[in-house]
Scaffold this motif. Structure first.
Motif, PDB file in Angstrom:
ATOM      1  N   SER A  19       0.832  -1.194   0.000  1.00 59.70           N
ATOM      2  CA  SER A  19       0.000   0.000   0.000  1.00 59.70           C
ATOM      3  C   SER A  19       0.872   1.252   0.000  1.00 59.70           C
ATOM      4  N   ALA A  20       0.351   2.302  -0.591  1.00 62.44           N
ATOM      5  CA  ALA A  20       1.070   3.579  -0.618  1.00 62.44           C
ATOM      6  C   ALA A  20       1.227   4.189   0.766  1.00 62.44           C
ATOM      7  N   VAL A  21       0.618   3.587   1.788  1.00 66.21           N
ATOM      8  CA  VAL A  21       0.834   4.057   3.162  1.00 66.21           C
ATOM      9  C   VAL A  21       1.631   3.045   3.983  1.00 66.21           C
ATOM     10  N   ALA A  22       2.265   2.085   3.327  1.00 66.81           N
ATOM     11  CA  ALA A  22       3.201   1.204   4.028  1.00 66.81           C
ATOM     12  C   ALA A  22       4.373   2.042   4.532  1.00 66.81           C
ATOM     13  N   PRO A  23       5.038   1.611   5.601  1.00 64.83           N
ATOM     14  CA  PRO A  23       6.121   2.432   6.183  1.00 64.83           C
ATOM     15  C   PRO A  23       7.154   2.908   5.168  1.00 64.83           C
ATOM     16  N   ARG A  24       7.503   2.038   4.220  1.00 66.69           N
ATOM     17  CA  ARG A  24       8.510   2.452   3.245  1.00 66.69           C
ATOM     18  C   ARG A  24       8.054   3.672   2.456  1.00 66.69           C
ATOM     19  N   TRP A  25       6.783   3.700   2.055  1.00 63.73           N
ATOM     20  CA  TRP A  25       6.304   4.796   1.215  1.00 63.73           C
ATOM     21  C   TRP A  25       5.907   6.007   2.029  1.00 63.73           C
ATOM     22  N   ILE A  26       5.581   5.818   3.292  1.00 69.80           N
ATOM     23  CA  ILE A  26       5.419   6.978   4.184  1.00 69.80           C
ATOM     24  C   ILE A  26       6.738   7.732   4.265  1.00 69.80           C
ATOM     25  N   ALA A  27       7.847   6.992   4.202  1.00 70.04           N
ATOM     26  CA  ALA A  27       9.171   7.606   4.242  1.00 70.04           C
ATOM     27  C   ALA A  27       9.590   8.207   2.902  1.00 70.04           C
ATOM     28  N   GLU A  28       8.867   7.864   1.828  1.00 72.21           N
ATOM     29  CA  GLU A  28       9.160   8.407   0.490  1.00 72.21           C
ATOM     30  C   GLU A  28       7.861   8.942  -0.116  1.00 72.21           C
ATOM     31  N   PRO A  29       7.273   9.962   0.497  1.00 71.45           N
ATOM     32  CA  PRO A  29       5.939  10.400   0.082  1.00 71.45           C
ATOM     33  C   PRO A  29       5.875  10.988  -1.319  1.00 71.45           C
ATOM     34  N   GLY A  30       6.935  11.622  -1.764  1.00 73.09           N
ATOM     35  CA  GLY A  30       6.909  12.172  -3.110  1.00 73.09           C
ATOM     36  C   GLY A  30       6.765  11.092  -4.164  1.00 73.09           C
ATOM     37  N   THR A  31       7.504  10.005  -3.989  1.00 71.35           N
ATOM     38  CA  THR A  31       7.403   8.864  -4.909  1.00 71.35           C
ATOM     39  C   THR A  31       6.001   8.268  -4.866  1.00 71.35           C
TER      40      THR A  31
ATOM     41  N   ALA B  19      -7.784  11.959  -4.068  1.00 69.83           N
ATOM     42  CA  ALA B  19      -6.452  11.363  -4.055  1.00 69.83           C
ATOM     43  C   ALA B  19      -5.416  12.364  -3.558  1.00 69.83           C
ATOM     44  N   SER B  20      -5.476  13.584  -4.056  1.00 69.12           N
ATOM     45  CA  SER B  20      -4.514  14.601  -3.629  1.00 69.12           C
ATOM     46  C   SER B  20      -4.747  14.999  -2.173  1.00 69.12           C
ATOM     47  N   TRP B  21      -5.993  15.121  -1.780  1.00 66.78           N
ATOM     48  CA  TRP B  21      -6.327  15.482  -0.397  1.00 66.78           C
ATOM     49  C   TRP B  21      -5.807  14.434   0.573  1.00 66.78           C
ATOM     50  N   SER B  22      -5.894  13.171   0.175  1.00 62.48           N
ATOM     51  CA  SER B  22      -5.474  12.094   1.072  1.00 62.48           C
ATOM     52  C   SER B  22      -3.977  12.110   1.341  1.00 62.48           C
ATOM     53  N   THR B  23      -3.199  12.728   0.457  1.00 61.74           N
ATOM     54  CA  THR B  23      -1.764  12.828   0.750  1.00 61.74           C
ATOM     55  C   THR B  23      -1.523  13.702   1.971  1.00 61.74           C
ATOM     56  N   VAL B  24      -2.383  14.685   2.202  1.00 52.36           N
ATOM     57  CA  VAL B  24      -2.252  15.532   3.392  1.00 52.36           C
ATOM     58  C   VAL B  24      -2.524  14.707   4.640  1.00 52.36           C
ATOM     59  N   TRP B  25      -3.551  13.861   4.597  1.00 49.92           N
ATOM     60  CA  TRP B  25      -3.891  13.030   5.756  1.00 49.92           C
ATOM     61  C   TRP B  25      -2.806  12.011   6.049  1.00 49.92           C
ATOM     62  N   ASN B  26      -2.207  11.471   5.000  1.00 46.60           N
ATOM     63  CA  ASN B  26      -1.278  10.345   5.176  1.00 46.60           C
ATOM     64  C   ASN B  26       0.192  10.732   5.207  1.00 46.60           C
ATOM     65  N   TYR B  27       0.575  11.810   4.519  1.00 48.50           N
ATOM     66  CA  TYR B  27       1.983  12.190   4.441  1.00 48.50           C
ATOM     67  C   TYR B  27       2.277  13.559   5.036  1.00 48.50           C
ATOM     68  N   GLY B  28       1.233  14.372   5.203  1.00 52.36           N
ATOM     69  CA  GLY B  28       1.448  15.752   5.598  1.00 52.36           C
ATOM     70  C   GLY B  28       1.380  16.669   4.386  1.00 52.36           C
ATOM     71  N   PRO B  29       1.404  17.974   4.608  1.00 44.45           N
ATOM     72  CA  PRO B  29       1.275  18.911   3.490  1.00 44.45           C
ATOM     73  C   PRO B  29       2.484  18.868   2.563  1.00 44.45           C
ATOM     74  N   GLY B  30       2.237  19.251   1.293  1.00 46.86           N
ATOM     75  CA  GLY B  30       3.336  19.432   0.363  1.00 46.86           C
ATOM     76  C   GLY B  30       3.419  18.422  -0.759  1.00 46.86           C
ATOM     77  N   TYR B  31       2.468  17.467  -0.839  1.00 44.62           N
ATOM     78  CA  TYR B  31       2.594  16.404  -1.834  1.00 44.62           C
ATOM     79  C   TYR B  31       1.414  16.335  -2.801  1.00 44.62           C
ATOM     80  N   GLU B  32       0.481  17.265  -2.705  1.00 47.44           N
ATOM     81  CA  GLU B  32      -0.654  17.247  -3.612  1.00 47.44           C
ATOM     82  C   GLU B  32      -0.207  17.439  -5.060  1.00 47.44           C
ATOM     83  N   ALA B  33       0.757  18.333  -5.274  1.00 45.65           N
ATOM     84  CA  ALA B  33       1.216  18.615  -6.633  1.00 45.65           C
ATOM     85  C   ALA B  33       1.803  17.374  -7.286  1.00 45.65           C
TER      86      ALA B  33
END
Length: 267
Positions: A103-115, A228-242
């Motif tokens: 999942s895109a919210v697995a620990p590895r991808w939480i650590a690489e939110p831009g990817t 999808a873009s909004w959920s990046t704020v919930w899961n990764y924090g601000p800055g990844y919608e773009a």
């Protein structure tokens, strides 16, 4: 926060329903519990996921999800294959084959939110391009979702239950905004719950597949993109919608993003 914050891996042990135990080939791991009590288990022995919904939870229809998964797979979408779906007096279940990804919210991808965020956008673009809205038998239109919003409002769900961005609105103001829908940009077959946890990535960080397609249906592509873009704020924090928009290959549309986020909150 809103109801979304309540979904995730359960912190306390949960009782495994008998119907799920009957379909397990080995030890089960509880990997997800949603805000309505729906559970997802992993069976590593069989390489499967087993979803469970207790009887009396009409908001979660696993038969409908199975039908959407089968249709999407037949059209070439990258989704899990359905192994079994059924129900008894206690509830319903859906068994799907596991895929080799996280999942895109697995620990590895939480650590690489831009990817991860870029892969979420790329995955939506593939889904929207691959499925033909003109032959889709499922609907996720504004009209249908406004009916759902009114049903929720009739049950007393109001501003206190909405996201912080919308809590200053009165119910009347929210209704007025939703009645003034922007023109459809491009009709596609939408995922219907394009939040980050529902995208799987492969080992390289590329899009692998979509899961949890219980609301899949035709709608404007911004109905997916806004969430999808909004959920990046919930899961990764601000800055990844773009990064989601970049992965999709589109410039953000503030008007449609705002509209579909409000519609999501109410419906």
């Amino acid at each position: 926060m809103t109801e979304r914050a309540l979904a995730g891996a359960p912190e306390e042990p949960v009782e495994t329903p008998g119907a799920i135990l009957d379909r397990a080939a080995g030890p089960l791991e509880t990997v997800w519990e949603n805000e309505l009590g729906g559970l997802t288990f992993r069976d590593r022995t069989a390489g499967r996921y087993l979803k469970w919904v207790a009887a009396g939870t009409p908001e979660l229809d696993l038969d409908a999800e199975a039908a959407r998964l089968r249709w999407a797979a037949a059209q070439g979408a990258r989704v899990p294959s359905v192994v079994e779906a059924g129900s008894d007096r206690s509830g319903s279940w859906l068994v799907t084959a596991a895929l080799r990804g996280d999942s895109a919210v697995a620990p590895r991808w939480i650590a690489e939110p831009g990817t991860a965020a870029r892969a979420i956008g790329a995955g939506l673009r593939e889904l929207h391009d691959r499925l033909d809205a003109s032959v889709c038998p499922f609907d996720w239109s504004i009209e249908r979702r406004l009916e759902q919003a009114e049903e929720r409002l009739s049950r007393g769900i109001g501003p206190a239950d909405w996201s912080p961005e919308h809590r200053a609105l009165s119910i009347r103001q929210a209704r007025d905004l939703l009645r003034d829908a922007p023109p459809v940009d491009e009709p596609v077959v939408c995922h219907g719950d394009a939040c980050a946890p529902n995208t799987l990535l492969d080992e390289s960080g590329a899009f692998l597949a979509h899961v949890d397609l219980g609301a899949l249906g035709t709608a404007d592509r911004w109905a997916d993109l806004a969430i999808a873009s909004w959920s990046t704020v919930w899961n990764y924090g601000p800055g990844y919608e773009a990064a989601v928009y970049a992965g999709y290959g589109i410039e953000p549309d503030p008007e449609r993003i705002a509209y579909y986020r409000l519609l999501w909150d109410l419906s």
